[in-house]
Every structure is written in structure tokens, then in C-alpha cells.
Design a protein around this motif. Sequence first.
Motif, PDB file in Angstrom:
ATOM      1  N   ASP A 223      95.192  66.631 -19.876  1.00 53.00           N
ATOM      2  CA  ASP A 223      95.432  65.567 -18.433  1.00 53.00           C
ATOM      3  C   ASP A 223      96.598  65.618 -18.961  1.00 53.00           C
ATOM      4  O   ASP A 223      97.779  64.555 -19.545  1.00 53.00           O
ATOM      5  CB  ASP A 223      94.691  63.822 -19.737  1.00 53.00           C
ATOM      6  CG  ASP A 223      95.036  63.178 -19.032  1.00 53.00           C
ATOM      7  OD1 ASP A 223      95.106  63.190 -18.077  1.00 53.00           O
ATOM      8  OD2 ASP A 223      94.680  61.929 -19.012  1.00 53.00           O
ATOM      9  N   ASN A 228     102.010  61.124 -19.855  1.00 55.15           N
ATOM     10  CA  ASN A 228     102.022  61.416 -20.714  1.00 55.15           C
ATOM     11  C   ASN A 228     102.551  61.830 -21.647  1.00 55.15           C
ATOM     12  O   ASN A 228     102.017  62.566 -22.583  1.00 55.15           O
ATOM     13  CB  ASN A 228     100.341  62.172 -20.938  1.00 55.15           C
ATOM     14  CG  ASN A 228      99.516  61.610 -20.388  1.00 55.15           C
ATOM     15  OD1 ASN A 228      99.129  59.667 -20.752  1.00 55.15           O
ATOM     16  ND2 ASN A 228      98.750  62.108 -19.768  1.00 55.15           N
ATOM     17  N   ASP A 243      97.996  60.723 -25.149  1.00 53.03           N
ATOM     18  CA  ASP A 243      96.904  60.817 -24.509  1.00 53.03           C
ATOM     19  C   ASP A 243      96.210  62.171 -25.268  1.00 53.03           C
ATOM     20  O   ASP A 243      96.103  62.462 -24.099  1.00 53.03           O
ATOM     21  CB  ASP A 243      96.905  60.315 -23.147  1.00 53.03           C
ATOM     22  CG  ASP A 243      95.908  59.892 -22.320  1.00 53.03           C
ATOM     23  OD1 ASP A 243      94.603  59.881 -22.850  1.00 53.03           O
ATOM     24  OD2 ASP A 243      95.392  59.702 -21.324  1.00 53.03           O
TER      25      ASP A 243
HETATM   26 MG    MG Z   1      94.022  60.982 -20.459  1.00 57.16          MG
END
Ligand code: MG
Length: 371
Positions: A223, A228, A243
Motif C-alpha cells: 500500500d 504512507n 501503514d
Molecule cells: Mg492501508
Amino acid sequence: MIKEKEEQQIKEVCERFCLCGEYRSYEIINSGHINTTYRVYYFRNGELKDYILQRVNTYVFRDPVSVMDNISSVTEFIRAKIKAKQATAKRNVLHYAKTCEGDYYTFMDDGGFWRCCRYIDGSVCFEYTDDLKVIEESGKAFGEFQRYLQDYPVEKLSIVIPHFHNTVRRYAAFRDAIAEDAEYRVADIQADIDGYLELEEIATKCYRMQREGILPLRVTHNDTKTSNVLFDADTHEHLSVIDLDTVMPGLVAFDFGDAIRVAASTSAEDERDLDIVALDIEKYEAFTRGFVGEVSGALLDAEKDSLALGAIAMTVECGMRFLTDYINGDKYFKIHYPDQNLVRARCHLVLAKDMIAHLPEMQEIVKKYCK
Ligand code: MG
Ligand code: GN1
């Protein structure tokens, strides 16, 4: 939820994590599509200390304890590596708080699953940026993450979302949603549906190469969007990847590609004006320079050749997941206005097609930075 009730709940959760000091206030952070995130301020020794408190979405993460087991194990592993080369890892890897019982999570009476990590001082994060230095730094951050975990024992990880980046299955789920048409939305979006179906061959190529044994599974983040990564607020150098919910075995091409989907786009993920949505090749080059510079020494030739294709795969897959969710009645991704998932899907389709048009150029740029 009304503010007083929300604050009461936050205080109760904080108490479980035995945070030192005195609770002061909280604010909601609206950036993720899955979990509910708060920044909480405590007063300790004359200064404010902040924490990130999250209620994990257990509709998406059915086994949240395994999610936290993966995260604590991976962050410990990275922390040890960083500490071997510098005095403290405080700003370079997430640090989760333990409850008074010694767990990295707590279940509240309403079934809510919560966790709490230290806020990294002096950090910022960018939802979308045009700053090429920041983009290159985000490439370094995810490349470095990949490098740190190269010798992590992959069998220790739980598969928290089975088939997460299985693009072939994502297509099957898309077809199931169309067939069911639970919200009677299909008739109005036939052109969008056809657009995604036409890209099936190219979008599933990386996944099929993994099944054929050409591309290896490694420990990946899964991700890798720009938001992030945390950066130093003054220098904009990368600090840490965040994350870590979806850390699982995966393809390097997918970590690279999912990042490109966001970092190298001329627009936000949900741009309604499709005329301004395109691949920005300078941004692409900046991210590639950062990422490939960190990892290329450890990659097989087939993996290097697959990176640009991974960007197409992840852009199509993510866009199609948005469209699937729209057809299913917006049950998975958080939306802030009624047709946001459709807007996201349309934006991704335009971006993916532009990537396909630039694939040879994208591949040349990867080669340029491979050692
Ligand atoms: Mg995520
Ligand atoms: C979701 O955690 P968050 O909201 O950044 C999603 C990703 C998508 C992303 C699209 C567990 O990520 O797969 O790429 O939205 N996470 C999950 O922005 O499904």
C-alpha cells in the motif's frame, strides 16, 4: 459520532495504553480509506506529546490480531537494523505502544479494535505533491523498506488479506459484482466497465508471471501511496514508511507500481476533470531514481523488467476495485461524497491508459537507474 461521545471513547482507549501524562485533546485525521485515525495530545513534563490512535476496520481486516503480530515483528526487525548503524531509530520506524497487559492492541466493549503508536516528532506527510525531491524521497523510503526486509523470514508473516494483489481474482470479483448489480448502477456505467475489461490482459501480466515462477514473492508493503511515508518537516527527507497493515508476501513490481499510481500522477486519486489526469514522466523518473537506487542491486533481471508493468497493473487493479465497490454500494472504501468511488475509478482508467501509451519510455527510465 457526536464529539463528546467520541472524545470519551478516545480517552477510554488511551487509558488502556497506559500513556504517561495527562490527556489534552484530539483531532481526526481523514486521509485513509479504511481505518479511523485520530491524533491525540497528551501533556507531559511541560510539553505536548502526541500519539496516533487508530480503530482498525475489522470488515476489511478480519483477523486484526494477526495484523498487529505482523506489524510488531516487522517493525522490531527494521528497528534492529537501524540501531546497528545509528544511535536511535525513533524517527525512522513506527513504535507501537503496549497496553497495561502487554499487548499492542485492545478490544473495546463495542467490539472496536484499537492500537496506538507514537507520533514521529517533526514529521509531515503529503497526500499529493508536485515536489520532485519529495517524490524521490518517497521512492527511497519504499526502496529502503524493501531492502531492510530482504532477509526477513517470510513464513513468519500471516496473510492478513488473502489474494490482496491477485489481479486475476480482482477481475473475477469485478465480474461477480457486475452480474449481481446489487444497487442497479451497472446500466449507467457500461463504458467504464468496458474500459476496465479491455485492459485485463496487460493488467494481469505481472500476476501471471509470478504464478509461472518468473517473478519471486518478497516481503512487500502493498500500500505504497505517497501519504504512507513520513518526511522531516524541515528538510523533506524521508523518515519512515507507515501503514504496515498489508505487509505480506508480494511482488516488488506492485510496491513500485502502486506508488507510481499516486506519486507520478498529474492529479489527485479522485480528480473529476479527466482532461488533467495523466502520467507525469518527470515525477515517474524522480520516484524511480529513489526506489531503484535502493533496491536494484538485489533484484532479478525479470523483476527490474516488470517494474513499469507493475504500475499499469496496480493502477488498473486499484481503479477496478473502486469501481467494484461503487457497483456493490460503497461498502469497502470510505467515501466523502456519493459517487466518489466512480470518480476514482474513472480517474484511474485515464491514468492507466496514459501509462500504457508511455510504457517503453517508463521501461527505459528504470534501466537508466538499474546498476
Ligand atoms: Mg492501508
Ligand atoms: C486503501 O489504507 P489506505 O486507505 O491508504 C487500500 C489500498 C488502496 C488505497 C487506495 C487495505 O488504503 O489497497 O490502494 O486505499 N487498503 C486496503 O487509496 O484495501
